[in-house]
Write a protein that holds these residues in place. Structure first.
Motif, PDB file in Angstrom:
ATOM      1  N   ASP A 203     -12.507  42.592  94.387  1.00  0.00           N
ATOM      2  CA  ASP A 203     -11.837  42.780  93.103  1.00  0.00           C
ATOM      3  C   ASP A 203     -12.689  42.268  91.949  1.00  0.00           C
ATOM      4  O   ASP A 203     -13.537  41.388  92.119  1.00  0.00           O
ATOM      5  CB  ASP A 203     -10.502  42.005  93.094  1.00  0.00           C
ATOM      6  CG  ASP A 203      -9.397  42.766  93.812  1.00  0.00           C
ATOM      7  OD1 ASP A 203      -9.667  43.857  94.349  1.00  0.00           O
ATOM      8  OD2 ASP A 203      -8.261  42.250  93.826  1.00  0.00           O
ATOM      9  N   SER A 204     -12.392  42.782  90.797  1.00  0.00           N
ATOM     10  CA  SER A 204     -13.023  42.298  89.580  1.00  0.00           C
ATOM     11  C   SER A 204     -12.635  40.824  89.371  1.00  0.00           C
ATOM     12  O   SER A 204     -11.487  40.449  89.607  1.00  0.00           O
ATOM     13  CB  SER A 204     -12.499  43.140  88.402  1.00  0.00           C
ATOM     14  OG  SER A 204     -13.225  42.878  87.260  1.00  0.00           O
TER      15      SER A 204
ATOM     16  N   GLY B 256     -16.199  36.978  91.417  1.00  0.00           N
ATOM     17  CA  GLY B 256     -17.482  36.276  91.296  1.00  0.00           C
ATOM     18  C   GLY B 256     -18.678  36.984  91.913  1.00  0.00           C
ATOM     19  O   GLY B 256     -19.710  36.367  92.159  1.00  0.00           O
ATOM     20  N   LYS B 257     -18.581  38.303  92.111  1.00  0.00           N
ATOM     21  CA  LYS B 257     -19.681  39.056  92.734  1.00  0.00           C
ATOM     22  C   LYS B 257     -20.962  38.949  91.906  1.00  0.00           C
ATOM     23  O   LYS B 257     -22.028  38.619  92.433  1.00  0.00           O
ATOM     24  CB  LYS B 257     -19.295  40.538  92.902  1.00  0.00           C
ATOM     25  CG  LYS B 257     -18.058  40.761  93.751  1.00  0.00           C
ATOM     26  CD  LYS B 257     -17.707  42.239  93.876  1.00  0.00           C
ATOM     27  CE  LYS B 257     -17.369  42.920  92.562  1.00  0.00           C
ATOM     28  NZ  LYS B 257     -16.187  42.361  91.881  1.00  0.00           N
TER      29      LYS B 257
ATOM     30  N   SER C 132     -21.703  36.793  89.633  1.00  0.00           N
ATOM     31  CA  SER C 132     -22.144  35.392  89.562  1.00  0.00           C
ATOM     32  C   SER C 132     -22.878  34.989  90.841  1.00  0.00           C
ATOM     33  O   SER C 132     -23.844  34.225  90.789  1.00  0.00           O
ATOM     34  CB  SER C 132     -20.934  34.465  89.365  1.00  0.00           C
ATOM     35  OG  SER C 132     -20.232  34.823  88.205  1.00  0.00           O
TER      36      SER C 132
ATOM     37  N   HIS D 246     -21.328  32.059  81.450  1.00  0.00           N
ATOM     38  CA  HIS D 246     -19.914  32.353  81.225  1.00  0.00           C
ATOM     39  C   HIS D 246     -19.718  33.568  80.336  1.00  0.00           C
ATOM     40  O   HIS D 246     -18.604  33.962  80.059  1.00  0.00           O
ATOM     41  CB  HIS D 246     -19.204  31.116  80.660  1.00  0.00           C
ATOM     42  CG  HIS D 246     -18.996  30.078  81.715  1.00  0.00           C
ATOM     43  ND1 HIS D 246     -17.946  30.120  82.595  1.00  0.00           N
ATOM     44  CD2 HIS D 246     -19.746  29.022  82.065  1.00  0.00           C
ATOM     45  CE1 HIS D 246     -18.036  29.110  83.446  1.00  0.00           C
ATOM     46  NE2 HIS D 246     -19.127  28.424  83.138  1.00  0.00           N
TER      47      HIS D 246
ATOM     48  N   LYS E  16     -15.557  30.598  94.916  1.00  0.00           N
ATOM     49  CA  LYS E  16     -14.914  29.604  94.041  1.00  0.00           C
ATOM     50  C   LYS E  16     -14.383  28.422  94.844  1.00  0.00           C
ATOM     51  O   LYS E  16     -13.332  27.850  94.533  1.00  0.00           O
ATOM     52  CB  LYS E  16     -13.811  30.228  93.155  1.00  0.00           C
ATOM     53  CG  LYS E  16     -14.286  31.454  92.365  1.00  0.00           C
ATOM     54  CD  LYS E  16     -13.363  31.824  91.220  1.00  0.00           C
ATOM     55  CE  LYS E  16     -13.795  33.151  90.581  1.00  0.00           C
ATOM     56  NZ  LYS E  16     -12.973  33.575  89.447  1.00  0.00           N
TER      57      LYS E  16
ATOM     58  N   ASP F  39     -15.367  25.584  94.799  1.00  0.00           N
ATOM     59  CA  ASP F  39     -15.343  24.361  93.972  1.00  0.00           C
ATOM     60  C   ASP F  39     -13.957  24.106  93.400  1.00  0.00           C
ATOM     61  O   ASP F  39     -13.671  22.994  92.922  1.00  0.00           O
ATOM     62  CB  ASP F  39     -16.380  24.488  92.825  1.00  0.00           C
ATOM     63  CG  ASP F  39     -16.161  25.737  91.968  1.00  0.00           C
ATOM     64  OD1 ASP F  39     -15.718  25.617  90.835  1.00  0.00           O
ATOM     65  OD2 ASP F  39     -16.405  26.855  92.474  1.00  0.00           O
TER      66      ASP F  39
ATOM     67  N   ALA G 264     -20.337  30.076  93.431  1.00  0.00           N
ATOM     68  CA  ALA G 264     -21.420  30.537  92.551  1.00  0.00           C
ATOM     69  C   ALA G 264     -21.646  29.496  91.468  1.00  0.00           C
ATOM     70  O   ALA G 264     -22.721  29.431  90.873  1.00  0.00           O
ATOM     71  CB  ALA G 264     -21.048  31.883  91.930  1.00  0.00           C
ATOM     72  N   LYS G 265     -20.650  28.649  91.241  1.00  0.00           N
ATOM     73  CA  LYS G 265     -20.769  27.624  90.195  1.00  0.00           C
ATOM     74  C   LYS G 265     -21.687  26.493  90.666  1.00  0.00           C
ATOM     75  O   LYS G 265     -22.615  26.106  89.958  1.00  0.00           O
ATOM     76  CB  LYS G 265     -19.391  27.085  89.844  1.00  0.00           C
ATOM     77  CG  LYS G 265     -19.424  26.127  88.671  1.00  0.00           C
ATOM     78  CD  LYS G 265     -18.030  25.765  88.224  1.00  0.00           C
ATOM     79  CE  LYS G 265     -18.109  24.919  86.964  1.00  0.00           C
ATOM     80  NZ  LYS G 265     -16.773  24.543  86.493  1.00  0.00           N
TER      81      LYS G 265
HETATM   82  P1  G3D Z   1     -17.063  39.816  89.289  1.00  0.00           P
HETATM   83  O1  G3D Z   1     -18.501  40.212  89.152  1.00  0.00           O
HETATM   84  O2  G3D Z   1     -16.597  39.812  90.694  1.00  0.00           O
HETATM   85  O3  G3D Z   1     -16.152  40.627  88.403  1.00  0.00           O
HETATM   86  P2  G3D Z   1     -17.871  37.479  87.815  1.00  0.00           P
HETATM   87  O4  G3D Z   1     -16.935  38.288  88.808  1.00  0.00           O
HETATM   88  O5  G3D Z   1     -19.112  37.084  88.471  1.00  0.00           O
HETATM   89  O6  G3D Z   1     -17.974  38.215  86.532  1.00  0.00           O
HETATM   90  O7  G3D Z   1     -17.005  36.157  87.623  1.00  0.00           O
HETATM   91  C1  G3D Z   1     -15.673  36.197  87.094  1.00  0.00           C
HETATM   92  C2  G3D Z   1     -15.329  34.840  86.516  1.00  0.00           C
HETATM   93  O8  G3D Z   1     -15.312  33.877  87.574  1.00  0.00           O
HETATM   94  C3  G3D Z   1     -16.341  34.305  85.509  1.00  0.00           C
HETATM   95  O9  G3D Z   1     -15.623  33.483  84.601  1.00  0.00           O
HETATM   96  C4  G3D Z   1     -17.224  33.407  86.328  1.00  0.00           C
HETATM   97  O10 G3D Z   1     -17.852  32.427  85.537  1.00  0.00           O
HETATM   98  C5  G3D Z   1     -16.199  32.805  87.287  1.00  0.00           C
HETATM   99  N1  G3D Z   1     -16.778  32.379  88.562  1.00  0.00           N
HETATM  100  C6  G3D Z   1     -17.540  33.106  89.398  1.00  0.00           C
HETATM  101  N2  G3D Z   1     -17.852  32.429  90.490  1.00  0.00           N
HETATM  102  C7  G3D Z   1     -17.275  31.205  90.353  1.00  0.00           C
HETATM  103  C8  G3D Z   1     -17.244  30.017  91.186  1.00  0.00           C
HETATM  104  O11 G3D Z   1     -17.797  29.934  92.279  1.00  0.00           O
HETATM  105  N3  G3D Z   1     -16.511  28.966  90.712  1.00  0.00           N
HETATM  106  C9  G3D Z   1     -15.860  28.997  89.508  1.00  0.00           C
HETATM  107  N4  G3D Z   1     -15.188  27.920  89.137  1.00  0.00           N
HETATM  108  N5  G3D Z   1     -15.888  30.088  88.716  1.00  0.00           N
HETATM  109  C10 G3D Z   1     -16.577  31.179  89.132  1.00  0.00           C
HETATM  110  P3  G3D Z   1     -15.293  33.931  83.092  1.00  0.00           P
HETATM  111  O12 G3D Z   1     -14.606  32.738  82.526  1.00  0.00           O
HETATM  112  O13 G3D Z   1     -16.587  34.258  82.453  1.00  0.00           O
HETATM  113  O14 G3D Z   1     -14.399  35.114  83.245  1.00  0.00           O
END
Ligand code: G3D
Ligand code: MG
Length: 227
Positions: free
Chosen positions: A22-23, A26-27, A29, A43, A133, A135, A163-164
């Motif tokens: 899904d969107s 965090g893909k 990231s 971000h 995620k 974390d 990914a964080k």
């Molecule tokens: P997608 O590519 O699957 O659509 P994104 O997802 O990589 O765009 O990430 C969506 C949101 O989740 C982003 O936040 C990103 O910073 C956050 N995110 C991704 N991976 C992690 C993680 O491992 N831990 C945390 N805490 N957050 C994560 P925003 O605020 O930019 O929408």
């Protein structure tokens, strides 16, 4: 380098792997964390509006290989049109959910596994489940047990990543590409083919990925193939 696939001047084999989920899980990231490990998480990353890919050299027990990692938007509106292209010649898939979002986990069986079976030749495809995620433990909605059950049902391994923080990100990509490479080596030794070279030719069979890694067009590079 000790591997069969990367011996004596040969370029490492190239495998296409795709990110699914899904969107917002965090893909993008995860891919960014892999390809730019020292960069703090961006971000400002917007929802990906089409298909894009990045390449990364990865280690396996049989030497170095190159992963071409495709990433797309999770929105169904785009995905439906793009899926056939997205899955074409993919050798591996990372199914991503967000451990803090139960809906993203349910989507895997309700949507993504179906699309995978419709568009990819799943016999050939290595799969890995990734709960991202990790974390955010205090907001967890998907238990490890539930994810492990999914893995048993669909026959794959799983890892929880962040990914964080970077936790398990490299490990996840290396685990998947290791499975992909082992499958290709096994197929190659049986004379079925499976390892693809950078010049778009293949070791010994018809099933490889034949796009140029840079521009997604058939490659004109006629340099020697070491497979
Ligand atoms: P997608 O590519 O699957 O659509 P994104 O997802 O990589 O765009 O990430 C969506 C949101 O989740 C982003 O936040 C990103 O910073 C956050 N995110 C991704 N991976 C992690 C993680 O491992 N831990 C945390 N805490 N957050 C994560 P925003 O605020 O930019 O929408
Ligand atoms: Mg994205």
């Amino acid at each position: 380098m000790s591997s069969r696939a990367t011996s004596a001047g040969a370029k490492p084999p190239l495998y296409k792997i795709v990110m699914l989920g899904d969107s917002g899980v965090g893909k993008t990231s995860l891919v960014a964390r892999l390809t730019n490990p020292d960069r703090p998480m961006n971000h400002q990353i917007g929802a990906t509006m089409g298909i894009e890919f990045d390449t990364q050299m990865l280690d396996t027990e049989h030497g170095k290989v190159k992963a071409q990692i495709w990433d797309t938007a999770g929105q169904e509106r785009f995905a439906r049109v793009l899926l056939p292209t997205y899955f074409r010649k993919a050798k591996g898939v990372i199914l991503v959910y967000d451990i803090t979002n139960a809906k993203s986990f349910e989507s895997l069986s309700e949507r993504w596994m179906t699309q995978l079976n419709d568009h990819a030749s799943s016999d050939d495809l290595a799969k890995l489940l990734v709960g991202n995620k990790c974390d955010l433990e205090s907001s967890r909605e998907v238990s490890r047990e539930k994810a492990e059950q999914f893995c048993i049902e669909y026959g794959m391994n799983m890892l929880e990543t962040s990914a964080k923080s970077g936790e398990n990100v490299l490990k996840a990509f290396e685990e998947l590409i290791g499975i992909v490479h082992n499958k290709a080596l096994a197929a190659s030794s049986k004379g079925k083919g499976g390892i693809t070279c950078h010049n778009g030719t293949e070791g010994s069979g018809p099933n490889g990925f034949q796009l140029d890694e840079k521009d997604n067009k058939p490659s004109n590079d006629s340099s020697a193939c070491g497979c």
